[in-house]
Motif scaffolding. Sequence first.
Motif, PDB file in Angstrom:
ATOM      1  N   VAL A   1     -19.323 -14.544  47.119  1.00 19.32           N
ATOM      2  CA  VAL A   1     -19.610 -13.405  46.261  1.00 19.32           C
ATOM      3  C   VAL A   1     -18.405 -12.476  46.272  1.00 19.32           C
ATOM      4  CG1 VAL A   1     -21.124 -11.448  45.829  1.00 19.32           C
ATOM      5  CG2 VAL A   1     -22.072 -13.570  46.737  1.00 19.32           C
ATOM      6  N   TYR A   2     -17.934 -12.127  45.067  1.00 23.49           N
ATOM      7  CA  TYR A   2     -16.791 -11.241  44.925  1.00 23.49           C
ATOM      8  C   TYR A   2     -17.236  -9.969  44.216  1.00 23.49           C
ATOM      9  CZ  TYR A   2     -14.046 -15.390  46.052  1.00 23.49           C
ATOM     10  OH  TYR A   2     -13.524 -16.495  46.673  1.00 23.49           O
TER      11      TYR A   2
ATOM     12  N   GLU B   1     -27.679 -15.185  57.634  1.00 23.11           N
ATOM     13  CA  GLU B   1     -26.610 -15.004  56.673  1.00 23.11           C
ATOM     14  C   GLU B   1     -27.107 -15.515  55.327  1.00 23.11           C
ATOM     15  OE1 GLU B   1     -23.364 -17.115  58.424  1.00 23.11           O
ATOM     16  OE2 GLU B   1     -22.551 -15.302  59.314  1.00 23.11           O
ATOM     17  N   ILE B   2     -26.601 -14.967  54.265  1.00 22.68           N
ATOM     18  CA  ILE B   2     -27.124 -15.286  52.942  1.00 22.68           C
ATOM     19  C   ILE B   2     -26.801 -16.723  52.570  1.00 22.68           C
ATOM     20  CG2 ILE B   2     -26.854 -14.754  50.491  1.00 22.68           C
ATOM     21  CD1 ILE B   2     -26.769 -11.881  51.190  1.00 22.68           C
ATOM     22  N   TRP B   3     -27.798 -17.401  52.039  1.00 18.58           N
ATOM     23  CA  TRP B   3     -27.692 -18.823  51.719  1.00 18.58           C
ATOM     24  C   TRP B   3     -28.096 -19.035  50.271  1.00 18.58           C
ATOM     25  CZ3 TRP B   3     -31.221 -22.367  49.938  1.00 18.58           C
ATOM     26  CH2 TRP B   3     -30.873 -23.718  50.055  1.00 18.58           C
ATOM     27  N   GLY B   4     -27.436 -19.957  49.606  1.00 17.63           N
ATOM     28  CA  GLY B   4     -27.850 -20.311  48.258  1.00 17.63           C
ATOM     29  C   GLY B   4     -27.059 -19.578  47.192  1.00 17.63           C
ATOM     30  N   GLU B   5     -27.581 -19.583  45.970  1.00 23.13           N
ATOM     31  CA  GLU B   5     -26.912 -18.971  44.836  1.00 23.13           C
ATOM     32  C   GLU B   5     -27.667 -17.730  44.374  1.00 23.13           C
ATOM     33  OE1 GLU B   5     -26.117 -21.641  41.653  1.00 23.13           O
ATOM     34  OE2 GLU B   5     -25.632 -23.301  42.980  1.00 23.13           O
ATOM     35  N   ALA B   6     -26.919 -16.712  43.986  1.00 24.65           N
ATOM     36  CA  ALA B   6     -27.539 -15.492  43.471  1.00 24.65           C
ATOM     37  C   ALA B   6     -28.107 -15.754  42.081  1.00 24.65           C
ATOM     38  CB  ALA B   6     -26.521 -14.371  43.416  1.00 24.65           C
TER      39      ALA B   6
ATOM     40  N   GLY C   1     -18.721 -17.501  37.997  1.00 20.14           N
ATOM     41  CA  GLY C   1     -20.136 -17.625  38.336  1.00 20.14           C
ATOM     42  C   GLY C   1     -20.958 -16.546  37.667  1.00 20.14           C
ATOM     43  N   ARG C   2     -22.174 -16.344  38.160  1.00 22.18           N
ATOM     44  CA  ARG C   2     -23.051 -15.311  37.600  1.00 22.18           C
ATOM     45  C   ARG C   2     -22.429 -13.934  37.814  1.00 22.18           C
ATOM     46  NH1 ARG C   2     -28.522 -16.951  36.793  1.00 22.18           N
ATOM     47  NH2 ARG C   2     -28.920 -19.075  37.503  1.00 22.18           N
TER      48      ARG C   2
ATOM     49  N   SER D   1     -19.183 -11.360  30.408  1.00 23.68           N
ATOM     50  CA  SER D   1     -19.739 -12.695  30.260  1.00 23.68           C
ATOM     51  C   SER D   1     -19.032 -13.648  31.203  1.00 23.68           C
ATOM     52  CB  SER D   1     -19.570 -13.184  28.819  1.00 23.68           C
ATOM     53  OG  SER D   1     -19.877 -14.554  28.707  1.00 23.68           O
ATOM     54  N   THR D   2     -19.745 -14.680  31.640  1.00 23.81           N
ATOM     55  CA  THR D   2     -19.124 -15.702  32.478  1.00 23.81           C
ATOM     56  C   THR D   2     -19.482 -17.083  31.959  1.00 23.81           C
ATOM     57  OG1 THR D   2     -21.017 -15.651  33.969  1.00 23.81           O
ATOM     58  CG2 THR D   2     -19.111 -14.348  34.594  1.00 23.81           C
ATOM     59  N   ASN D   3     -18.489 -17.910  31.858  1.00 21.57           N
ATOM     60  CA  ASN D   3     -18.665 -19.344  31.715  1.00 21.57           C
ATOM     61  C   ASN D   3     -17.919 -19.951  32.887  1.00 21.57           C
ATOM     62  OD1 ASN D   3     -20.237 -19.473  29.358  1.00 21.57           O
ATOM     63  ND2 ASN D   3     -18.446 -18.983  28.132  1.00 21.57           N
ATOM     64  N   SER D   4     -16.754 -20.475  32.622  1.00 21.90           N
ATOM     65  CA  SER D   4     -15.888 -20.891  33.719  1.00 21.90           C
ATOM     66  C   SER D   4     -14.959 -19.757  34.134  1.00 21.90           C
ATOM     67  CB  SER D   4     -15.056 -22.105  33.295  1.00 21.90           C
ATOM     68  OG  SER D   4     -14.284 -21.788  32.146  1.00 21.90           O
ATOM     69  N   LYS D   5     -14.964 -18.655  33.348  1.00 20.17           N
ATOM     70  CA  LYS D   5     -14.102 -17.514  33.640  1.00 20.17           C
ATOM     71  C   LYS D   5     -14.889 -16.222  33.446  1.00 20.17           C
ATOM     72  CE  LYS D   5     -10.000 -20.000  32.019  1.00 20.17           C
ATOM     73  NZ  LYS D   5      -8.888 -20.032  31.036  1.00 20.17           N
ATOM     74  N   VAL D   6     -14.485 -15.176  34.180  1.00 18.53           N
ATOM     75  CA  VAL D   6     -15.093 -13.860  34.016  1.00 18.53           C
ATOM     76  C   VAL D   6     -14.360 -13.143  32.889  1.00 18.53           C
ATOM     77  CG1 VAL D   6     -15.691 -11.694  35.129  1.00 18.53           C
ATOM     78  CG2 VAL D   6     -15.642 -13.800  36.470  1.00 18.53           C
ATOM     79  N   ARG D   7     -15.110 -12.745  31.845  1.00 17.82           N
ATOM     80  CA  ARG D   7     -14.480 -12.165  30.668  1.00 17.82           C
ATOM     81  C   ARG D   7     -15.137 -10.837  30.298  1.00 17.82           C
ATOM     82  NH1 ARG D   7     -14.867 -16.134  25.912  1.00 17.82           N
ATOM     83  NH2 ARG D   7     -17.063 -16.052  26.509  1.00 17.82           N
TER      84      ARG D   7
END
Length: 439
Positions: free
Chosen positions: A114-115, A139-144, A89-90, A64-70
């Motif tokens: 993106v990580y 190059e990739i633009w925007g949000e996934a 992020g997502r 799950s993600t909110n402000s942190k990846v959990r």
Amino acid sequence: MKEHCFAIINRVERNAVIKLTVYYAYILFIAMNTREVACQEFWSQLDKDTRGSLQFGSDGSIYSTNSKVRKSTDKGESWIQIAPDSIYGRTFLTESGLLVVCRPYVYELGLGLVYVSDDDGNNWRKWQGMHASTVWRDEIWGEATCFAESRDGTLLMGMDGAGVYRSSDNGLNWHWAEPEPSAHFGYGIHDILVVDDSVILVANNEGLHRSTNNGRSWVDTEFPYRRPWNIEMNSNGTVYASTQGALYMSEDKGITWIPLDFESGNFIVINNNDHIYAVQGLYGSKLYKSLDSGLHWEETGISGRPREYDSFYSLDCHPDGQLFATFLNGGLHISNGSTTVGFDPYPLEQHAESYQLLQNYPNPFSEHTTISYSIERGGLVTLAVFDPLGREVLSLIDGERKAAGMHRVELGSLRLNPGLYFYKLSFDGHSKLKRMIVK
């Protein structure tokens, strides 16, 4: 004496009104609390902060993600952070176990980083080329917004504002998945579904698009609605697509679509038993289920959500069948039991009907339309068209024996004058009637 009698009568009437008011207040109190108990029987709150779609690992782990990846290994009872605070992020999890986190696009920095981690969050690396550029599409633009992995290992990422990108080398290099010149391919990507070894479907602002070469090129489908949100597939290969106002199904891998008799919303999920759960309305508050591939629907109790929360924000299904939902004002909830093994807090009534007649599509129509129906077992079927006076004007099926399953009948407008008509399906000693309009 007369005045005294009237006074007594008035007191009696007032007492009766008070008692009646108290009685109805009590009934309302019982109803509201019964409703609340019913909802609590269906949902249990896990936390108040989580909001957004979840990802499930093959071992049952939840990401799950909110402000942190959990990550949670106990179905959301407890969580551990598996990424630094700078990575958020997502979050997406591929079939091969690749964990992908797409940090939101930051306008001031021109970045949408993106990580990725291939060891369950112990180590992270940044994918190169994943940032905004003045050379659009190079190059990739925007949000996934969505992520998928095809059967041959090709990675597909839907980007809000840039379309679909694909990588065949585990994310080292990315290429824009160019649509065919005839395709009306929009760039607000909502969902990606891998159907089989070569067919992939994409839902975006312009409709549903189909690729038969693992995302190298795309063509339009005959999907009738411009903004599909969610695409799911059951174990038989039947594909379902939800929109803000309708739910459609396809039995030919997304080439043609049939409307179902259900007003859908953004979210649908299908469990291991092919039971469908759907939220009705855009960010709706009612949860429905179908146990027969979408032919019949029932609401899961008085309401599908706890009373204090307004509407669904996401809906997911754990591999063991339990539902997870987040609400706009209410955090993460889990259904109390499995939806695949003995769990049915609000069971569907057994339908005595052994057949279903769907609304013709399109309707109204000017050239041709399709009438779809299903029967649970083989038998004699009659399908006819009538005018408003009840006179039969066209026989489509005249007592023919049909096999169990879904059937379609094509009807051309040249056989009918413009106006209002009714079509009736007769099967097993019963009949159903629907209306249609020829333009």
